[in-house]
Design an enzyme around this catalytic site. Structure first.
Site, PDB file in Angstrom:
ATOM      1  N   GLY A  11       1.046  -0.910   0.108  1.00 29.36           N
ATOM      2  CA  GLY A  11       0.071   0.118  -0.131  1.00 29.36           C
ATOM      3  C   GLY A  11       0.764   1.011   0.099  1.00 29.36           C
ATOM      4  O   GLY A  11       2.116   1.025  -0.057  1.00 29.36           O
ATOM      5  N   MET A  13       1.009   3.685   2.387  1.00 31.03           N
ATOM      6  CA  MET A  13       1.879   4.127   2.947  1.00 31.03           C
ATOM      7  C   MET A  13       2.949   2.556   4.015  1.00 31.03           C
ATOM      8  O   MET A  13       4.004   3.166   4.453  1.00 31.03           O
ATOM      9  CB  MET A  13       1.041   4.349   4.450  1.00 31.03           C
ATOM     10  CG  MET A  13       0.305   5.169   4.471  1.00 31.03           C
ATOM     11  SD  MET A  13       2.017   6.943   5.154  1.00 31.03           S
ATOM     12  CE  MET A  13       2.067   6.305   6.300  1.00 31.03           C
ATOM     13  N   ALA A 100      -1.848   4.206  16.950  1.00 29.08           N
ATOM     14  CA  ALA A 100      -2.750   5.976  16.482  1.00 29.08           C
ATOM     15  C   ALA A 100      -2.989   6.618  16.109  1.00 29.08           C
ATOM     16  O   ALA A 100      -3.204   6.243  14.462  1.00 29.08           O
ATOM     17  CB  ALA A 100      -0.544   6.719  16.611  1.00 29.08           C
ATOM     18  N   HIS A 130      -8.379  15.658   1.947  1.00 23.69           N
ATOM     19  CA  HIS A 130      -7.452  14.610   1.405  1.00 23.69           C
ATOM     20  C   HIS A 130      -7.495  14.271   0.291  1.00 23.69           C
ATOM     21  O   HIS A 130      -8.804  14.483  -0.333  1.00 23.69           O
ATOM     22  CB  HIS A 130      -7.402  13.362   3.047  1.00 23.69           C
ATOM     23  CG  HIS A 130      -7.399  13.643   4.428  1.00 23.69           C
ATOM     24  ND1 HIS A 130      -7.874  14.533   4.630  1.00 23.69           N
ATOM     25  CD2 HIS A 130      -5.778  12.562   4.181  1.00 23.69           C
ATOM     26  CE1 HIS A 130      -7.026  14.333   6.842  1.00 23.69           C
ATOM     27  NE2 HIS A 130      -6.217  13.535   5.873  1.00 23.69           N
ATOM     28  N   HIS A 131      -7.186  13.422  -0.383  1.00 25.51           N
ATOM     29  CA  HIS A 131      -6.763  13.287  -1.566  1.00 25.51           C
ATOM     30  C   HIS A 131      -8.320  12.190  -2.295  1.00 25.51           C
ATOM     31  O   HIS A 131      -8.469  11.360  -1.391  1.00 25.51           O
ATOM     32  CB  HIS A 131      -5.404  11.866  -2.017  1.00 25.51           C
ATOM     33  CG  HIS A 131      -4.669  11.031  -1.095  1.00 25.51           C
ATOM     34  ND1 HIS A 131      -5.788   9.282  -0.751  1.00 25.51           N
ATOM     35  CD2 HIS A 131      -4.436  10.998   0.085  1.00 25.51           C
ATOM     36  CE1 HIS A 131      -5.444   8.545  -0.247  1.00 25.51           C
ATOM     37  NE2 HIS A 131      -4.060   9.614   0.607  1.00 25.51           N
ATOM     38  N   LYS A 134      -8.571   8.470  -0.836  1.00 27.38           N
ATOM     39  CA  LYS A 134      -8.841   8.008   1.337  1.00 27.38           C
ATOM     40  C   LYS A 134      -9.678   7.478   1.544  1.00 27.38           C
ATOM     41  O   LYS A 134     -11.048   7.218   0.362  1.00 27.38           O
ATOM     42  CB  LYS A 134      -8.697   9.484   1.896  1.00 27.38           C
ATOM     43  CG  LYS A 134      -9.019   9.296   3.432  1.00 27.38           C
ATOM     44  CD  LYS A 134      -8.260  10.388   4.035  1.00 27.38           C
ATOM     45  CE  LYS A 134      -8.321   9.735   5.515  1.00 27.38           C
ATOM     46  NZ  LYS A 134      -7.499   8.864   6.106  1.00 27.38           N
ATOM     47  N   THR A 141      -7.374  11.547  12.143  1.00 33.88           N
ATOM     48  CA  THR A 141      -7.434  12.568  12.793  1.00 33.88           C
ATOM     49  C   THR A 141      -8.017  13.471  13.172  1.00 33.88           C
ATOM     50  O   THR A 141      -7.760  14.272  14.062  1.00 33.88           O
ATOM     51  CB  THR A 141      -5.593  13.709  12.143  1.00 33.88           C
ATOM     52  OG1 THR A 141      -4.388  12.261  11.763  1.00 33.88           O
ATOM     53  CG2 THR A 141      -6.040  14.771  12.713  1.00 33.88           C
TER      54      THR A 141
END
Length: 244
Positions: A11, A13, A100, A130-131, A134, A141
């Site tokens: 992915g 990330m 987190a 965001h892009h 997502k 957040t």
């Protein structure tokens, strides 16, 4: 040498986490797993990092807890019920977890500043941008920020933001998260951005954090990887690791 496995390695990330682990001193990437891979390939790891999707993360949580592998979770969509389950699974002392919603130092400071400012202003709203790839909205957040703002305002005895809206059939006023209006934008050209807008009569404070690449999250992720083995049970957020 701390041995690290990554779930969600293919992915957006996950690729960045694998790269960061390979380049970091004292860390060794021993497993890079993605959807459909055998989780037992992570058996030799000291720590696993999960940046997958909400539908997959709990399987990895269960596996790590069962096999005594410390876990760092960056996947969003961790509901209060899921967090309770994670705490239950990691209560035996065999392994620890860090969970987190954001590993960006700028984002963590933005949330802290918003929490400090929130009791001093009559109005507060959050805009997160965001892009378009997502999958969750509002962002993790934004949800965390809203919760912290709401708690700070409640502790100070501050009421809800004034809003005379009576007619809003399409939800133009955004989602309500702990009583805070949150607006989500998904647009090509964006990466990860959030504004907290606070207002009083005659003044406005806007706290903005703009992320441009996934590299911004890596110092926080690596800090969690290095620390999780020393943190009993489940640690929510990495602020304490960074002194925030």
């Amino acid at each position: 040498m701390l041995k690290v496995a990554v779930f969600g390695a293919q992915g957006r990330m996950g690729v960045e986490v694998c790269r960061a682990v390979e380049e970091a001193d004292g860390l060794e990437l021993v497993a890079a797993l993605d959807a459909g891979d055998d989780l037992d390939a992570a058996r030799g790891a000291d720590v696993a990092v999960d940046f997958t999707v909400p539908d997959a993360v709990m399987e990895h949580v269960e596996w790590c807890a069962a096999h005594g592998v410390h876990l760092v979770v960056g996947t969003t969509g961790i509901t209060p019920e899921r967090l309770d389950r994670i705490k239950e699974l990691f209560s035996t002392g065999e392994a620890n977890a860090v969970v987190a919603s954001n590993y960006s130092i700028g984002s963590l400071l933005m949330m802290k500043f918003a929490e400090i400012a929130a009791p001093f202003f009559e109005s507060v709203e959050i805009i997160e941008l965001h892009h378009p790839m997502k999958v969750d909205a509002p962002s993790g957040t934004a949800v965390t920020t809203a919760g912290r703002i709401a708690a700070a305002r409640a502790a100070a005895g501050v009421g809800e933001s004034p809003d005379a809206t009576e007619i809003d059939p399409d939800g133009a006023r955004g989602a309500k998260v702990d009583g805070i209006s949150v607006h989500s934008v998904r647009q090509r050209g964006l990466f990860a951005n959030q504004e907290v807008r606070l207002g009083n009569e005659g003044e406005q404070l806007v706290i903005t954090e703009n992320g441009f690449t996934r590299a911004a999250y890596m110092p926080g992720v690596l800090a969690a990887v290095r620390a999780v083995g020393t943190l009993p049970g489940v640690t929510v957020g990495i602020e304490s690791l960074l002194g925030i």
